[in-house]
Structures are given as C-alpha cells and as structure tokens.
Enzyme design. Structure first.
Site, PDB file in Angstrom:
ATOM      1  N   LYS A   1     -95.182 -69.093  -1.039  1.00 14.39           N
ATOM      2  CA  LYS A   1     -95.874 -69.689  -2.404  1.00 14.39           C
ATOM      3  C   LYS A   1     -95.255 -68.987  -3.347  1.00 14.39           C
ATOM      4  O   LYS A   1     -95.120 -69.787  -4.339  1.00 14.39           O
ATOM      5  CB  LYS A   1     -97.455 -69.227  -2.222  1.00 14.39           C
ATOM      6  CG  LYS A   1     -98.229 -69.737  -3.255  1.00 14.39           C
ATOM      7  CD  LYS A   1     -99.722 -69.241  -3.124  1.00 14.39           C
ATOM      8  CE  LYS A   1    -100.216 -70.194  -2.245  1.00 14.39           C
ATOM      9  NZ  LYS A   1    -101.731 -70.355  -2.449  1.00 14.39           N
TER      10      LYS A   1
ATOM     11  N   SER B   1    -106.726 -89.973  -9.574  1.00 11.56           N
ATOM     12  CA  SER B   1    -107.494 -90.818 -10.461  1.00 11.56           C
ATOM     13  C   SER B   1    -108.002 -89.985 -11.809  1.00 11.56           C
ATOM     14  O   SER B   1    -107.975 -90.706 -12.589  1.00 11.56           O
ATOM     15  CB  SER B   1    -108.846 -91.195  -9.875  1.00 11.56           C
ATOM     16  OG  SER B   1    -109.619 -90.169  -9.342  1.00 11.56           O
ATOM     17  N   ASN B   2    -107.870 -88.724 -11.648  1.00 16.76           N
ATOM     18  CA  ASN B   2    -108.407 -88.100 -12.721  1.00 16.76           C
ATOM     19  C   ASN B   2    -107.235 -87.851 -13.585  1.00 16.76           C
ATOM     20  O   ASN B   2    -107.068 -87.684 -14.805  1.00 16.76           O
ATOM     21  CB  ASN B   2    -108.632 -86.481 -12.247  1.00 16.76           C
ATOM     22  CG  ASN B   2    -110.257 -86.541 -11.747  1.00 16.76           C
ATOM     23  OD1 ASN B   2    -111.117 -86.746 -12.581  1.00 16.76           O
ATOM     24  ND2 ASN B   2    -110.456 -86.550 -10.407  1.00 16.76           N
TER      25      ASN B   2
ATOM     26  N   HIS C   1    -113.977 -79.428 -10.168  1.00 17.26           N
ATOM     27  CA  HIS C   1    -114.508 -79.259  -8.875  1.00 17.26           C
ATOM     28  C   HIS C   1    -115.607 -80.241  -8.712  1.00 17.26           C
ATOM     29  O   HIS C   1    -116.647 -80.335  -9.662  1.00 17.26           O
ATOM     30  CB  HIS C   1    -115.157 -78.071  -8.742  1.00 17.26           C
ATOM     31  CG  HIS C   1    -115.601 -77.798  -7.180  1.00 17.26           C
ATOM     32  ND1 HIS C   1    -114.591 -77.738  -5.983  1.00 17.26           N
ATOM     33  CD2 HIS C   1    -116.873 -77.661  -6.620  1.00 17.26           C
ATOM     34  CE1 HIS C   1    -115.353 -77.556  -4.911  1.00 17.26           C
ATOM     35  NE2 HIS C   1    -116.380 -77.498  -5.173  1.00 17.26           N
TER      36      HIS C   1
HETATM   37  C1  GRF Z   1    -111.573 -84.631  -7.498  1.00 14.01           C
HETATM   38  O1  GRF Z   1    -112.870 -85.089  -6.784  1.00 14.01           O
HETATM   39  C2  GRF Z   1    -111.559 -83.278  -7.965  1.00 14.01           C
HETATM   40  O2  GRF Z   1    -113.035 -82.766  -8.279  1.00 14.01           O
HETATM   41  C3  GRF Z   1    -111.290 -82.527  -6.403  1.00 14.01           C
HETATM   42  O3  GRF Z   1    -110.371 -83.406  -6.075  1.00 14.01           O
HETATM   43  C4  GRF Z   1    -110.666 -84.679  -6.400  1.00 14.01           C
HETATM   44  C5  GRF Z   1    -109.005 -85.446  -6.739  1.00 14.01           C
HETATM   45  O4  GRF Z   1    -109.225 -86.635  -7.056  1.00 14.01           O
HETATM   46  N1  GRF Z   1    -110.769 -81.186  -6.878  1.00 14.01           N
HETATM   47  P1  GRF Z   1    -108.205 -87.372  -7.569  1.00 14.01           P
HETATM   48  O5  GRF Z   1    -106.930 -87.228  -6.948  1.00 14.01           O
HETATM   49  O6  GRF Z   1    -108.142 -87.167  -9.066  1.00 14.01           O
HETATM   50  O7  GRF Z   1    -108.556 -88.926  -7.277  1.00 14.01           O
END
Ligand code: GRF
Length: 191
Positions: free
Chosen positions: A67, A14-15, A111
């Site tokens: 990694k 979603s981000n 975060h």
């Molecule tokens: C977010 O809450 C971010 O803060 C955390 O992981 C989540 C990712 O969400 N690190 P999305 O995959 O972007 O929906």
C-alpha cells in the site's frame, strides 16, 4: 474562487458522475475535477472517466509491493495536479499512512448510513437488516479508522413501511448525489 479536487472511486462511479455533472451545470462553479483515481481497471467508473475526458490515474494494487508503494505514486499525482481536496466516493480501501500524513483534514469520504451507525461494508444492508426506521448519508473527514473521522454533513432518510432494500438503496443513492456536491461546495466556501 477555485478549488482543485481529486475523486477516488472503485466501482460504479455514480457519485463521481454527480460531482462532474454539478461542475458542468455550474452548481459547483469554481470546482475543478482535475484527477480521478481508480484502483480497479475493470470498474465501470473507468469508462465514465474516459468518456468525460477527466485526467486519471488508474492502477492495479497488485502491481505494487504494498500500500505504501501505490500511495506514494498517488501522492505524487495529487501534488502534480495541485489538488486541494480529495474526495473518496466509493473508494473501497482503507487509506494508509502515506496518504493520511499529507491529506488528513483535506480528505473526505461518503458513507451510506448515519455514522457512527453501520460503518464498513454494505451499510445499507446492515441498516435494512437491523430494521431501523431511519438511516441516511454521511460525509466525514478521513482518518485511519473505518468510517470514524469527524462528521462534516449528514442527512436522514426515512425507511417507509412499503420500502424494500432496493427502494431504500435508491433513496440513499439519490441523496448521496446531492449531499456530496453540497459538502464540496461548503468546504470551498469555508476555505
Ligand atoms: C456509495 O454508496 C458510497 O456511499 C459508498 O460506495 C458507494 C459508491 O457508489 N462509499 P458509486 O460508485 O459512486 O455509484
């Protein structure tokens, strides 16, 4: 002014979507989302990246010796795409030495808490169970620690008496979708 970015994600995306929407709408004018990196081929974010024709590198960590091996390939992809800023948006892995050596100072993470409070996994649940009256969202530069790098942007979210863990999560995610694009814009303006 232009800035080429890569977004790393492992889950819902979603981000990544919020960043791409901001690029399309012009809110992030000059930002080029030129690479999406995903370490889980079955994650919903992969569909999103394909539907939106975002150039991608999707990989399975277990196909590599360790990694260092997959981070070496990621570093090559970032260099090929001439990326200038790496954005971790739900990338559920600690970044290792290979990427840090090249990208420390040009890599940010999102975060869902007011760091240094509640680092690590399930930050929203941790804050909820601790019964805090406010929590929030942090964008910070990435170092070798777990959510310990220099804080760049932070915003608070109030926990209201009628909130549930779900409604709190929703408020935090809405704020994330604004704060992360804001941070990217601010970094571009400071370049
Ligand atoms: C977010 O809450 C971010 O803060 C955390 O992981 C989540 C990712 O969400 N690190 P999305 O995959 O972007 O929906």
């Amino acid at each position: 002014m232009n800035m080429r970015i890569a977004v790393f994600a492992s889950g819902r995306g979603s981000n990544l979507k919020a960043i791409h929407d901001a690029v399309i709408s012009g809110k992030l004018e000059g930002v080029l989302l030129d690479l999406a990196v995903c370490d889980r081929p079955d994650a919903p974010v992969v569909d999103l990246v394909h539907k939106r024709n975002i150039p991608d590198f999707i990989f399975c960590p277990k196909d590599y010796a360790d990694k260092n091996a997959f981070e070496t390939v990621i570093a090559e992809k970032l260099a090929e795409a001439k990326i200038e800023l790496v954005v971790l948006a739900g990338y559920m892995r600690l970044v290792g030495a290979v990427l840090l050596e090249k990208w420390e100072g040009r890599m940010i993470n999102l975060h869902p808490s007011l760091l240094p409070a509640f680092p690590g996994k399930d930050a929203i649940g941790q804050a909820w169970r601790a019964g805090v009256k406010e929590t929030g969202v942090t964008v910070h530069f990435v170092n070798a620690g777990m959510d310990t790098g220099r804080i760049y942007l932070q915003q608070k979210v109030t926990v209201d008496p009628d909130d549930t863990e779900e409604s709190l999560s929703e408020k935090i995610h809405l704020l994330e979708h604004k704060l992360l694009p804001d941070a990217i814009l601010k970094i571009m303006q400071e370049m």
